[in-house]
Design a protein around this motif. Structure first.
Motif, PDB file in Angstrom:
ATOM      1  N   MET A   1       0.453  -1.467   0.665  1.00 32.92           N
ATOM      2  CA  MET A   1       0.082  -0.179   0.287  1.00 32.92           C
ATOM      3  C   MET A   1       0.623   1.611   0.088  1.00 32.92           C
ATOM      4  O   MET A   1       1.972   1.291   0.740  1.00 32.92           O
ATOM      5  N   LEU A   2       0.490   2.148  -1.011  1.00 32.26           N
ATOM      6  CA  LEU A   2       1.491   3.911  -0.994  1.00 32.26           C
ATOM      7  C   LEU A   2       0.720   4.604   0.400  1.00 32.26           C
ATOM      8  O   LEU A   2      -0.844   4.076   0.646  1.00 32.26           O
ATOM      9  N   GLN A   3       1.745   5.308   0.900  1.00 27.75           N
ATOM     10  CA  GLN A   3       1.163   5.729   2.051  1.00 27.75           C
ATOM     11  C   GLN A   3       0.521   7.333   1.968  1.00 27.75           C
ATOM     12  O   GLN A   3       0.786   7.495   0.365  1.00 27.75           O
ATOM     13  N   LYS A   4       0.280   8.051   2.387  1.00 27.26           N
ATOM     14  CA  LYS A   4      -0.527   8.887   2.565  1.00 27.26           C
ATOM     15  C   LYS A   4       0.064  10.569   2.230  1.00 27.26           C
ATOM     16  O   LYS A   4       1.546  10.670   2.719  1.00 27.26           O
ATOM     17  N   PHE A   5      -0.041  11.308   1.178  1.00 28.62           N
ATOM     18  CA  PHE A   5       0.688  12.646   0.480  1.00 28.62           C
ATOM     19  C   PHE A   5       0.533  13.409   1.503  1.00 28.62           C
ATOM     20  O   PHE A   5      -1.235  13.630   1.281  1.00 28.62           O
ATOM     21  N   PRO A   6       1.100  14.156   2.491  1.00 27.82           N
ATOM     22  CA  PRO A   6       0.662  14.942   3.731  1.00 27.82           C
ATOM     23  C   PRO A   6       0.688  16.306   1.810  1.00 27.82           C
ATOM     24  O   PRO A   6      -0.681  16.948   3.277  1.00 27.82           O
ATOM     25  N   ALA A   7       1.006  16.337   1.747  1.00 25.75           N
ATOM     26  CA  ALA A   7       0.649  17.834   1.005  1.00 25.75           C
ATOM     27  C   ALA A   7      -0.594  18.241   0.475  1.00 25.75           C
ATOM     28  O   ALA A   7      -0.854  19.125   0.094  1.00 25.75           O
ATOM     29  N   PHE A   8      -1.182  17.608   0.473  1.00 20.74           N
ATOM     30  CA  PHE A   8      -2.181  17.158  -1.174  1.00 20.74           C
ATOM     31  C   PHE A   8      -2.742  15.628  -0.448  1.00 20.74           C
ATOM     32  O   PHE A   8      -2.850  14.610  -0.899  1.00 20.74           O
ATOM     33  N   ALA A   9      -4.639  16.311  -0.542  1.00 25.47           N
ATOM     34  CA  ALA A   9      -5.370  14.788  -0.245  1.00 25.47           C
ATOM     35  C   ALA A   9      -5.879  13.964  -1.403  1.00 25.47           C
ATOM     36  O   ALA A   9      -6.140  13.326  -1.577  1.00 25.47           O
ATOM     37  N   GLY A  10      -5.575  14.958  -2.382  1.00 24.19           N
ATOM     38  CA  GLY A  10      -6.242  14.252  -3.529  1.00 24.19           C
ATOM     39  C   GLY A  10      -7.278  14.593  -4.604  1.00 24.19           C
ATOM     40  O   GLY A  10      -8.258  15.421  -4.040  1.00 24.19           O
ATOM     41  N   VAL A  11      -7.684  14.409  -5.677  1.00 25.73           N
ATOM     42  CA  VAL A  11      -8.041  15.383  -6.332  1.00 25.73           C
ATOM     43  C   VAL A  11      -9.932  14.313  -6.172  1.00 25.73           C
ATOM     44  O   VAL A  11      -9.353  13.098  -5.704  1.00 25.73           O
ATOM     45  N   PRO A  12     -10.899  14.899  -6.327  1.00 26.11           N
ATOM     46  CA  PRO A  12     -12.076  14.356  -6.082  1.00 26.11           C
ATOM     47  C   PRO A  12     -11.976  12.890  -6.897  1.00 26.11           C
ATOM     48  O   PRO A  12     -12.621  12.069  -6.488  1.00 26.11           O
ATOM     49  N   GLY A  13     -12.018  13.505  -8.329  1.00 24.63           N
ATOM     50  CA  GLY A  13     -12.717  12.401  -9.169  1.00 24.63           C
ATOM     51  C   GLY A  13     -10.612  11.194  -9.673  1.00 24.63           C
ATOM     52  O   GLY A  13     -10.060  11.679  -8.374  1.00 24.63           O
ATOM     53  N   PRO A  14     -10.983  10.663 -10.922  1.00 30.58           N
ATOM     54  CA  PRO A  14     -10.138   9.865 -11.066  1.00 30.58           C
ATOM     55  C   PRO A  14      -8.836  10.685 -11.838  1.00 30.58           C
ATOM     56  O   PRO A  14      -8.963  12.069 -12.134  1.00 30.58           O
ATOM     57  N   VAL A  15      -7.412   9.873 -12.214  1.00 26.20           N
ATOM     58  CA  VAL A  15      -5.924  10.337 -12.950  1.00 26.20           C
ATOM     59  C   VAL A  15      -6.319   9.859 -13.521  1.00 26.20           C
ATOM     60  O   VAL A  15      -6.168   9.100 -13.794  1.00 26.20           O
ATOM     61  N   VAL A  16      -6.813  10.540 -15.480  1.00 24.69           N
ATOM     62  CA  VAL A  16      -6.140  10.017 -16.397  1.00 24.69           C
ATOM     63  C   VAL A  16      -5.042  10.813 -17.320  1.00 24.69           C
ATOM     64  O   VAL A  16      -4.822  11.625 -17.414  1.00 24.69           O
ATOM     65  N   VAL A  17      -4.049   9.803 -17.523  1.00 27.98           N
ATOM     66  CA  VAL A  17      -2.574   9.742 -17.929  1.00 27.98           C
ATOM     67  C   VAL A  17      -3.360   9.516 -20.223  1.00 27.98           C
ATOM     68  O   VAL A  17      -3.902   8.053 -20.247  1.00 27.98           O
ATOM     69  N   ILE A  18      -3.140  10.251 -20.256  1.00 26.75           N
ATOM     70  CA  ILE A  18      -2.776  10.739 -21.643  1.00 26.75           C
ATOM     71  C   ILE A  18      -1.807  10.097 -22.814  1.00 26.75           C
ATOM     72  O   ILE A  18      -1.030  11.323 -22.615  1.00 26.75           O
ATOM     73  N   VAL A  19      -1.446   9.340 -23.665  1.00 22.14           N
ATOM     74  CA  VAL A  19      -0.191   8.877 -24.194  1.00 22.14           C
ATOM     75  C   VAL A  19      -1.115   9.812 -25.514  1.00 22.14           C
ATOM     76  O   VAL A  19      -1.227   8.917 -25.599  1.00 22.14           O
TER      77      VAL A  19
END
Ligand code: 3PG
Ligand code: MN
Ligand code: MN
Length: 546
Positions: A1-19
């Motif tokens: 499991m990856l640890q929580k990132f203290p500086a940012f709680a994360g975006v509400p929705g998904p993260v999309v990588v477009i190549v």
């Protein structure tokens, strides 16, 4: 499991990588299909959203030197794994330089196999110094070594390139190589090119897109069927005469024969080395050689041979079992760690790039991690300059449906257009390819907004950014005597963009441009956008939280 990132709680929705495959940042507007394209969506992205340049070639993606262009394998490996590994091109060059390849069990079995049979060793592979799938110097070293170890006969099955190297450069490789083979063929040793053809016509299909192409290769190399010539130089000249205007990658197959008899059919007891180090276009022909119950086409005759790949092409399928050099041991990929962190992931492309966003992304593994969904949109089997839009619309439909399902936290896709059409050398079609990607983005981005997500828009290497060859000295687009430009089909050395499309953070998120920023920094950036810290082994995130 990856640890929580203290500086940012994360975006509400998904993260999309477009190549956007093959979308580099051009140095010149002359010859750039990207500059020539009408692309309002991309123009708006570059004007209004954080964007930086990433290194996508040379040592930044594990190639031997910074003179090496990037390619899909090393690019998607770096994006997916968040790390840079010495890649096939470098591993093979080192293994040869140090001699380790000759000590390996696989090489010894290849030589012993050939000697126990008729004494014939075949090499099949891409015949150029493109260093994307293969390098002709590796082939040369193996021919020299085979002679030194007492192999009597070498037969080479040469796939003409013109896709990773200039479009009609086949004779630059064939003529000197045939001279080298003539010189080394002394003392009972006989080495010759025995068959071949354009790499987009025979043998080197990928991702099950066009099995008849592989069947044609089998018939050419193994059965010796095809138009006959006295040597490969005559074959290239003859085929060009019969097919005016056809560039090397599209030339038909040829067979070298003496008195009507092919000189290099593959028979029981022979050894065969497929000398490409890159896997995507090596897997199908390898399956034809090693699978007992093979049903993709009728092999007619199945010689019992000792077969080796230059590398192992698929770690999950162990394909092939025998290989001359160990592939990079790509570990701790982002797919694996997002999966271990309980995130559902979605990957989509059309057939031509499907393995890029799945198999390459996951470190050359064909199995999914838990929680991954893979969606393939079947590619057309046509010359892509005739359909430069390819399946951009259908990939977008699938991505929008996946976003609307609300099931996925991390999504990725690849638009093949800039690359596949860039490889045709057709400037007009390549501008349309970029326009098709722009239109797709104009549909996809609102769906990301609706889902409360963000996107990272990038590329794996350049291609459509340079559609004319550059003059070696001036680095300006090279001109023919009549003033026309020389079409270029290969990838470029240019950097690629990284755009952060974010309408959710209220301007808190930015990207940091560093000197070394490259494709391997994307995985950690995605993790931070998800509110997670990167895995220890990944290169740094480029996210700057204000
Ligand atoms: O295999 C190919 O089509 C070219 O050699 C490289 O293109 P890719 O690395 O973008 O797939
Ligand atoms: Mn690519
Ligand atoms: Mn390409």
């Amino acid at each position: 499991m990856l640890q929580k990132f203290p500086a940012f709680a994360g975006v509400p929705g998904p993260v999309v990588v477009i190549v956007m495959d093959g979308y580099g940042i051009p140095k010149h507007d002359v010859g750039s299909a990207i500059d020539a394209a009408r692309k309002p969506t991309l123009d708006r992205l570059f004007a209004k959203y954080p964007n930086i340049r990433l290194r996508a070639h040379g040592t930044a993606v594990g190639m031997p030197s910074d003179d090496d262009m990037g390619n899909s394998e090393v690019g998607h490996n770096a994006i997916g794994a968040g790390q840079v590994y010495a890649q096939g091109a470098a591993l093979v060059a080192n293994a040869i330089a140090e001699g380790a390849i000759w000590q390996g069990e696989a090489w010894q079995q290849i030589v012993a196999g050939a000697k126990a049979g008729r004494g014939v060793l075949h090499f099949i592979g891409l015949f150029s110094d493109g260093n994307v799938h293969s390098h002709i110097d590796h082939l040369k070293a193996m021919v020299v070594q085979a002679k030194a170890e007492g192999v009597k006969t070498v037969r080479i099955h040469a796939l003409l390139d013109g896709r990773d190297v200039p479009e009609t450069s086949a004779l630059d490789y064939v003529v000197p190589f045939e001279a080298f083979l003539r010189d080394i063929s002394t003392g009972g040793f006989d080495a010759r090119i025995a068959s071949g053809g354009g790499r987009q016509t025979i043998t080197m299909d990928r991702y099950d897109a066009n099995w008849p192409m592989v069947e044609r290769g089998w018939r050419t190399h193994v059965l010796g069927e095809g138009p006959q010539f006295a040597n490969a130089t005559e074959a290239v000249n003859g085929l060009r005469e019969r097919n005016p205007g056809t560039i090397d990658q599209d030339l038909p197959e040829f067979v070298i024969a003496e008195n009507g008899n092919p000189i290099g059919t593959i028979e029981d007891g022979d050894s065969v080395v497929f000398y490409n180090f890159r896997g995507d276009r090596a897997i199908e022909i390898t399956r034809a050689f090693v699978e007992e119950n093979f049903t993709e086409f009728d092999r007619v005759r199945t010689p019992r041979v000792t077969y080796a790949g230059m590398l192992q092409y698929d770690g999950d399928l162990q394909l092939p079992k025998r290989f001359l050099v160990a592939p990079p041991a790509i570990k701790d990929t982002s797919s694996e760690w997002f999966s271990k962190s309980g995130l559902a992931q979605y990957a989509c492309s059309e057939t031509q790039k499907f393995g890029h966003v799945t198999y390459f992304w996951n470190g050359n593994r064909s199995n999914k991690f838990e929680g991954e969904t893979w969606q393939e949109v079947p590619s057309d089997v046509v010359p892509f300059e005739q359909r430069p839009w390819m399946k951009a619309a259908e990939i977008t439909d699938a991505m929008i449906a996946a976003l609307q399902s609300g099931q996925y936290k991390v999504l990725r896709c690849n638009y093949a257009n800039g690359d596949m059409v860039g490889h045709t050398g057709n400037f007009r079609a390549a501008t349309m390819a970029i326009e098709a990607v722009d239109l797709a983005l104009s549909r996809l981005l609102p769906a990301i907004d609706a889902a409360g997500g963000v996107a990272l828009i990038t590329a794996d290497h350049g291609n459509a950014d340079e559609m004319f060859e550059l003059d070696k000295k001036t680095k300006q687009p090279a001109q023919n005597k009549d003033g026309s430009f020389k079409a270029k089909t290969a990838h470029t050395l240019n950097p690629v963009p990284l755009v952060l499309y974010d309408n959710v953070s209220g301007g808190r998120l930015d990207l940091t441009q560093t000197d070394t920023a490259g494709l391997s920094n994307i995985a950690a950036t995605v993790a931070n956008l998800l509110g997670l810290q990167k895995h220890d082994t990944w290169d740094e995130s480029l996210l700057n939280v204000k």
